[in-house]
Motif scaffolding. Structure first.
Motif, PDB file in Angstrom:
ATOM      1  N   ASP A 195      -1.979  59.253  -8.443  1.00  0.00           N
ATOM      2  CA  ASP A 195      -1.096  59.156  -9.618  1.00  0.00           C
ATOM      3  C   ASP A 195      -0.977  60.535 -10.274  1.00  0.00           C
ATOM      4  OD1 ASP A 195      -1.160  56.428  -9.103  1.00  0.00           O
ATOM      5  OD2 ASP A 195      -1.945  55.858 -11.070  1.00  0.00           O
ATOM      6  N   ARG A 196       0.229  60.887 -10.652  1.00  0.00           N
ATOM      7  CA  ARG A 196       0.517  62.166 -11.329  1.00  0.00           C
ATOM      8  C   ARG A 196       0.306  63.386 -10.433  1.00  0.00           C
ATOM      9  NH1 ARG A 196      -2.090  62.241 -17.258  1.00  0.00           N
ATOM     10  NH2 ARG A 196      -3.838  61.174 -16.272  1.00  0.00           N
ATOM     11  N   ASN A 197       0.161  63.134  -9.129  1.00  0.00           N
ATOM     12  CA  ASN A 197       0.071  64.248  -8.190  1.00  0.00           C
ATOM     13  C   ASN A 197       1.197  64.222  -7.166  1.00  0.00           C
ATOM     14  OD1 ASN A 197      -2.568  65.913  -8.583  1.00  0.00           O
ATOM     15  ND2 ASN A 197      -3.164  63.770  -8.942  1.00  0.00           N
ATOM     16  N   ILE A 198       2.018  63.206  -7.239  1.00  0.00           N
ATOM     17  CA  ILE A 198       3.095  62.990  -6.272  1.00  0.00           C
ATOM     18  C   ILE A 198       4.229  62.290  -7.013  1.00  0.00           C
ATOM     19  CG2 ILE A 198       3.713  61.497  -4.311  1.00  0.00           C
ATOM     20  CD1 ILE A 198       1.233  62.300  -2.915  1.00  0.00           C
ATOM     21  N   ALA A 199       5.461  62.606  -6.628  1.00  0.00           N
ATOM     22  CA  ALA A 199       6.597  61.902  -7.218  1.00  0.00           C
ATOM     23  C   ALA A 199       6.736  60.543  -6.540  1.00  0.00           C
ATOM     24  CB  ALA A 199       7.882  62.709  -7.028  1.00  0.00           C
ATOM     25  N   LEU A 200       6.632  59.490  -7.332  1.00  0.00           N
ATOM     26  CA  LEU A 200       6.800  58.137  -6.794  1.00  0.00           C
ATOM     27  C   LEU A 200       8.269  57.745  -6.958  1.00  0.00           C
ATOM     28  CD1 LEU A 200       3.476  56.494  -7.965  1.00  0.00           C
ATOM     29  CD2 LEU A 200       4.134  57.275  -5.681  1.00  0.00           C
ATOM     30  N   VAL A 201       8.873  57.340  -5.875  1.00  0.00           N
ATOM     31  CA  VAL A 201      10.320  57.096  -5.877  1.00  0.00           C
ATOM     32  C   VAL A 201      10.664  55.620  -5.821  1.00  0.00           C
ATOM     33  CG1 VAL A 201      10.797  59.344  -4.851  1.00  0.00           C
ATOM     34  CG2 VAL A 201      10.514  57.347  -3.353  1.00  0.00           C
ATOM     35  N   GLY A 202       9.672  54.743  -5.662  1.00  0.00           N
ATOM     36  CA  GLY A 202       9.995  53.325  -5.631  1.00  0.00           C
ATOM     37  C   GLY A 202       8.884  52.498  -5.042  1.00  0.00           C
ATOM     38  N   ARG A 203       9.252  51.352  -4.490  1.00  0.00           N
ATOM     39  CA  ARG A 203       8.266  50.454  -3.862  1.00  0.00           C
ATOM     40  C   ARG A 203       8.971  49.578  -2.839  1.00  0.00           C
ATOM     41  NH1 ARG A 203       7.600  46.407  -8.986  1.00  0.00           N
ATOM     42  NH2 ARG A 203       9.804  46.488  -9.503  1.00  0.00           N
ATOM     43  N   VAL A 204       8.236  49.199  -1.823  1.00  0.00           N
ATOM     44  CA  VAL A 204       8.747  48.257  -0.830  1.00  0.00           C
ATOM     45  C   VAL A 204       8.650  46.858  -1.435  1.00  0.00           C
ATOM     46  CG1 VAL A 204       8.450  47.299   1.478  1.00  0.00           C
ATOM     47  CG2 VAL A 204       8.051  49.745   1.074  1.00  0.00           C
ATOM     48  N   VAL A 205       9.763  46.136  -1.459  1.00  0.00           N
ATOM     49  CA  VAL A 205       9.751  44.780  -2.023  1.00  0.00           C
ATOM     50  C   VAL A 205       9.811  43.710  -0.940  1.00  0.00           C
ATOM     51  CG1 VAL A 205      10.736  45.466  -4.245  1.00  0.00           C
ATOM     52  CG2 VAL A 205      12.277  44.778  -2.372  1.00  0.00           C
ATOM     53  N   SER A 206      10.057  44.110   0.285  1.00  0.00           N
ATOM     54  CA  SER A 206      10.130  43.144   1.389  1.00  0.00           C
ATOM     55  C   SER A 206       9.965  43.881   2.710  1.00  0.00           C
ATOM     56  CB  SER A 206      11.498  42.431   1.350  1.00  0.00           C
ATOM     57  OG  SER A 206      11.684  41.627   2.492  1.00  0.00           O
ATOM     58  N   GLY A 207       9.255  43.255   3.649  1.00  0.00           N
ATOM     59  CA  GLY A 207       9.213  43.794   5.016  1.00  0.00           C
ATOM     60  C   GLY A 207       8.158  44.850   5.275  1.00  0.00           C
ATOM     61  N   LEU A 208       7.201  44.992   4.370  1.00  0.00           N
ATOM     62  CA  LEU A 208       6.160  46.003   4.630  1.00  0.00           C
ATOM     63  C   LEU A 208       5.192  45.557   5.725  1.00  0.00           C
ATOM     64  CD1 LEU A 208       4.933  48.715   3.922  1.00  0.00           C
ATOM     65  CD2 LEU A 208       3.711  47.636   2.009  1.00  0.00           C
ATOM     66  N   GLU A 209       4.961  44.239   5.843  1.00  0.00           N
ATOM     67  CA  GLU A 209       3.904  43.712   6.707  1.00  0.00           C
ATOM     68  C   GLU A 209       3.886  44.311   8.122  1.00  0.00           C
ATOM     69  OE1 GLU A 209       5.871  42.023   4.784  1.00  0.00           O
ATOM     70  OE2 GLU A 209       4.741  40.613   3.550  1.00  0.00           O
ATOM     71  N   PRO A 210       4.997  44.233   8.883  1.00  0.00           N
ATOM     72  CA  PRO A 210       4.897  44.754  10.252  1.00  0.00           C
ATOM     73  C   PRO A 210       4.637  46.259  10.296  1.00  0.00           C
ATOM     74  CG  PRO A 210       7.165  44.136   9.736  1.00  0.00           C
ATOM     75  CD  PRO A 210       6.315  43.639   8.605  1.00  0.00           C
ATOM     76  N   HIS A 211       5.004  46.952   9.240  1.00  0.00           N
ATOM     77  CA  HIS A 211       4.750  48.395   9.210  1.00  0.00           C
ATOM     78  C   HIS A 211       3.297  48.686   8.833  1.00  0.00           C
ATOM     79  CE1 HIS A 211       9.115  47.820   8.726  1.00  0.00           C
ATOM     80  NE2 HIS A 211       9.169  48.855   9.553  1.00  0.00           N
ATOM     81  N   ALA A 212       2.726  47.832   7.997  1.00  0.00           N
ATOM     82  CA  ALA A 212       1.299  47.971   7.663  1.00  0.00           C
ATOM     83  C   ALA A 212       0.428  47.633   8.868  1.00  0.00           C
ATOM     84  CB  ALA A 212       0.937  47.067   6.485  1.00  0.00           C
ATOM     85  N   ALA A 213       1.012  46.930   9.840  1.00  0.00           N
ATOM     86  CA  ALA A 213       0.265  46.527  11.036  1.00  0.00           C
ATOM     87  C   ALA A 213       0.506  47.467  12.216  1.00  0.00           C
ATOM     88  CB  ALA A 213       0.644  45.094  11.420  1.00  0.00           C
ATOM     89  N   LEU A 214       1.174  48.592  11.983  1.00  0.00           N
ATOM     90  CA  LEU A 214       1.387  49.534  13.090  1.00  0.00           C
ATOM     91  C   LEU A 214       0.069  50.211  13.465  1.00  0.00           C
ATOM     92  CD1 LEU A 214       4.760  51.175  11.974  1.00  0.00           C
ATOM     93  CD2 LEU A 214       4.393  49.701  13.974  1.00  0.00           C
TER      94      LEU A 214
END
Lengths: 292, 292
Positions: A195-214
């Protein structure tokens, strides 16, 4: 007497589970995600929908929208998956620039149209922050307009918090060296130290699961050792530029429904013999739903 | 004057990164994991090493050791992977008992040799707890003998905390319905609301990554819809029963090295333009290393 009876009845009623509160929330408890703030990212692993946060990182969001409009994410790659940390994807290099996607040490400097400012925090003024109401190791935690945030009252600043699914813009050592062409989503325990060390541009609201499982990358920081291990990014579009874009709604964190939901998350019933009586910022998980 | 000079020099020296502190920790800062507390679980996805926690859940750990000795995990399955939550594996059913591995609603009651007590917390007395020193939403956080813990001073109780990699014993609705035959490891943001609601039997100290990257199950709670989607558990052994068992060491959380490491985790340098000045319990991550 009637009030006392109502209080007794309320005390006797079984508490609602968080899911039931979300299901019962009235239309006014929801805000739509504006199509220009909804980025649809199609990869070989699945499709992610990401809400952009122009109120927190306006220059970065504008840069990401410009990269999307220029088709720069089409043909990009997921270059990094670090266990308990992040999945990261990169745009194609700009014409004439060197390739991205190698581990940083091996990566030639990218050309950047212009470096972006270090949008790591913003004035708290203008944000209606609903306090979390429980202690936080890092700062004073809360919610603003459907986002998990933290604030420093003395400095008058606020910032988005790194929770599961939060998306940041990678940058090199200088704080103003990001250009929005490399984005990561959190897939582990909330790395709030970022936090406060990187610009946060948003959030994943759907479909993260298969990418978290890569498959996790084997190089330093979870970068893949070879391009063959990378997952292709097929295309990215703003919902405002798609004829049949999905639509999502975020629960208003200022609503009574959200207050009840947060309380229920802090006091789980059913299976739970010992409700915690508290909840941390990233375990509240602001509800998001597909719009009807 | 010499003290002042030393203080000035200390202030001028660049702070050590957490990894450097771990690398420089003396032998006395480490404790070996006893071979009888080290469970090696070989699955089709890889090999996990898990430290058992008999000081926190003695009956459950005894039950797990007995299941291992009886070969009950050999030929078991990973039955559940829920995104941002847990990966769960199950022993084979006892002879004559019904199969495990289906979603709970469909699963016939298992036969249990004897139900285990609800070892959800223990007396704080007898534990030397090193305080975290930063606020925690749920309780008073700290470390004991290399484990992340929380405590209630008023009640005089302490318990293991659900952090990334922590392993719990699944149970049905009654708190004393677990039998150690279904274990889960945390693979997401620390689900601290589960603290004191489940018997925690240990933590994965090596090899969690490929299991955290398994395909998420599509049924309720992340159970797999079909047995074909499950990952086979090939065998589980205690290191004390293996001729060439790996050996691991855990950093003593009472050591000066750990104190310096925790401070460094709270005050990251290098890339970090704004050190957090704090760290939450599960972001400290107690160092574990392969014994030389």
């Amino acid at each position: 007497m009637i009030l006392l009876l109502a209080a007794l009845l309320a005390a006797a009623a079984p508490p609602l589970e968080p899911d039931a509160i979300v299901a019962a929330a009235p239309p006014a408890a929801w805000r739509p995600i504006a199509p220009d703030n909804l980025m649809i990212i199609e990869t070989a692993a699945g499709t992610m929908a990401m809400e952009l946060a122009p109120d927190f990182a306006p220059a970065h969001v504008a840069a990401v929208r410009a990269l999307v409009a220029a088709g720069r994410f089409d043909g990009g790659s997921i270059t990094r998956v670090q266990d308990n940390y992040v999945v990261q994807w990169a745009a194609k290099p700009a014409p004439g620039a060197s390739a991205v996607g190698q581990p940083p040490a091996d990566r030639p400097k990218r050309t950047r149209p212009q470096p972006l400012p270090a949008e790591f925090e913003r004035p708290a003024k203008g944000l209606a922050i609903t306090p979390l109401g429980f202690p936080d190791a890092y700062a004073e935690a809360g919610f603003a307009d459907g986002w998990p945030v933290a604030q420093d009252r003395k400095a008058g600043t606020a910032w988005l918090a790194h929770c599961y699914g939060t998306v940041g813009a990678g940058h090199d050592m200088p704080p103003d060296s990001g250009d929005g062409s490399e984005l990561y989503a959190v897939i582990g325990h909330a790395p709030r130290h970022l936090d406060r060390n990187i610009a946060l541009v948003g959030r994943v609201v759907s479909g993260l699961e298969p990418h978290a499982a890569l498959k996790r990358g084997t190089e330093a920081l979870g970068f893949y050792a070879t391009p063959a291990e990378q997952t292709p990014v097929i295309r990215a579009r703003l919902a405002s530029a798609m004829p049949d874009a999905p639509r999502f709604e975020v629960m208003q964190t200022s609503s009574d429904s959200f207050a009840a939901y947060k309380t229920a998350r802090a006091n789980r019933s059913g299976f739970f013999v010992r409700p915690a009586g508290a909840v941390d910022l990233c375990n509240v998980r602001v509800p998001v739903r597909v719009a009807k």
